[in-house]
Design a protein around this motif. Sequence first.
Motif, PDB file in Angstrom:
ATOM      1  N   ARG A 219      -4.893 -12.984  -1.194  1.00 61.23           N
ATOM      2  CA  ARG A 219      -5.868 -11.894  -1.264  1.00 61.23           C
ATOM      3  C   ARG A 219      -5.560 -10.959  -2.424  1.00 61.23           C
ATOM      4  O   ARG A 219      -6.461 -10.490  -3.119  1.00 61.23           O
ATOM      5  CB  ARG A 219      -5.881 -11.122   0.059  1.00 61.23           C
ATOM      6  N   ARG A 220      -4.252 -10.685  -2.644  1.00 66.47           N
ATOM      7  CA  ARG A 220      -3.859  -9.789  -3.724  1.00 66.47           C
ATOM      8  C   ARG A 220      -4.232 -10.382  -5.084  1.00 66.47           C
ATOM      9  O   ARG A 220      -4.791  -9.701  -5.939  1.00 66.47           O
ATOM     10  CB  ARG A 220      -2.358  -9.516  -3.656  1.00 66.47           C
ATOM     11  N   GLY A 223      -8.116 -10.571  -5.438  1.00 67.95           N
ATOM     12  CA  GLY A 223      -8.691  -9.243  -5.659  1.00 67.95           C
ATOM     13  C   GLY A 223      -8.369  -8.692  -7.023  1.00 67.95           C
ATOM     14  O   GLY A 223      -9.164  -7.947  -7.614  1.00 67.95           O
ATOM     15  N   GLU A 286     -12.347 -12.939   1.946  1.00 64.23           N
ATOM     16  CA  GLU A 286     -12.028 -11.863   1.011  1.00 64.23           C
ATOM     17  C   GLU A 286     -13.169 -11.650   0.017  1.00 64.23           C
ATOM     18  O   GLU A 286     -13.468 -10.510  -0.364  1.00 64.23           O
ATOM     19  CB  GLU A 286     -10.737 -12.200   0.267  1.00 64.23           C
ATOM     20  N   LEU A 290     -14.959  -8.008  -0.507  1.00 64.79           N
ATOM     21  CA  LEU A 290     -15.045  -7.305  -1.779  1.00 64.79           C
ATOM     22  C   LEU A 290     -16.497  -7.145  -2.228  1.00 64.79           C
ATOM     23  O   LEU A 290     -16.871  -6.129  -2.823  1.00 64.79           O
ATOM     24  CB  LEU A 290     -14.256  -8.052  -2.850  1.00 64.79           C
ATOM     25  N   GLU A 295     -11.790  -2.697   0.163  1.00 64.81           N
ATOM     26  CA  GLU A 295     -10.665  -2.333  -0.696  1.00 64.81           C
ATOM     27  C   GLU A 295      -9.862  -3.567  -1.091  1.00 64.81           C
ATOM     28  O   GLU A 295      -9.637  -4.474  -0.267  1.00 64.81           O
ATOM     29  CB  GLU A 295      -9.768  -1.336   0.041  1.00 64.81           C
ATOM     30  N   ARG A 296      -9.424  -3.600  -2.314  1.00 66.57           N
ATOM     31  CA  ARG A 296      -8.619  -4.712  -2.807  1.00 66.57           C
ATOM     32  C   ARG A 296      -7.175  -4.592  -2.329  1.00 66.57           C
ATOM     33  O   ARG A 296      -6.625  -3.506  -2.248  1.00 66.57           O
ATOM     34  CB  ARG A 296      -8.682  -4.781  -4.343  1.00 66.57           C
ATOM     35  N   GLU A 297      -6.567  -5.736  -2.055  1.00 66.67           N
ATOM     36  CA  GLU A 297      -5.194  -5.805  -1.554  1.00 66.67           C
ATOM     37  C   GLU A 297      -4.223  -5.396  -2.640  1.00 66.67           C
ATOM     38  O   GLU A 297      -4.398  -5.697  -3.812  1.00 66.67           O
ATOM     39  CB  GLU A 297      -4.885  -7.249  -1.109  1.00 66.67           C
TER      40      GLU A 297
END
Length: 298
Positions: A219-220, A223, A286, A290, A295-297
Amino acid sequence: MLTNTTPKVSIIIPTYRDWDRLNLCLECLKNQSLSLDNFEVIIINNDSSDGFELTDIPNNFKLIVEPKAGSYAARNAALSIARGEIVGFTDSDCLPDRNWIQNALFYFEEKNAERVAGKVKIFPKEVGNETWPELYESFFAFNQKRNVDKLKGAITANFFTKKLFFDTVGLFNSDLKSGEDFGWNRRANNFDISLTYADDVVVKHPARSKYSELAKKKRRVFGGQKKFDFKNIKGFVKEITYIPTLFVLTFIIPTYRLFRESNLGFWSQVKVVYVIFYLFLILLKEYFKLLFGGERER
């Protein structure tokens, strides 16, 4: 006793709420075969609300704070004060080999290297009893040789270069949260700055053993790289067709690579395919999060 001489190498380590693993990393750096007066270590706390202080560290280790979110902003802050002719990068969850810096220096001093991408060795919690996520990591995580040979880039978990090349190429793009390791290296390629893979410049990294750990990383990264484009018809159509593209990129291609290139046994490969499909579903979720302003990881 440390001298006041300028260090040959500056080691740069960004961290974000990861003090326990950072301390293990620093213990490895305290025990390098290269003498302490030949290198410095700059740790960047990327959480300005965290007042944590490091204790019992050598004089050549320093902790600074970078309030701008993102590991690339943190690395840029360290580059602004780094004194070494050579800069080396790793992450707070990595364990550098005792000869890590010494072996890297050999490539610069004896082989005229300009960029060195070292090996990231993945290890499970229990050899022979790997979890399915650990099996996935054993093949897909941190394949630095493939990064160099096929992708012409490197990851900053284990990367060295001459500091002067940041004047030539520019700093990392501090607005990005992921993928700028390759971004900077690809820009360096445009200046014909050589890139060498070094199998004996080693850091170890624990395999992620839980689905939640893999999902958080994916996810990080997703994103940090995904940008939406609805400014024109072309961008709108691209987003409408993104889901099949995502399926090809995150399931079809990795599965093909797995069966073609891995040395895992058949049933281990089947387990890894399950993990690949799980991660596709995570990224699909995810994407929609988005898309609707989530909110982004970090």
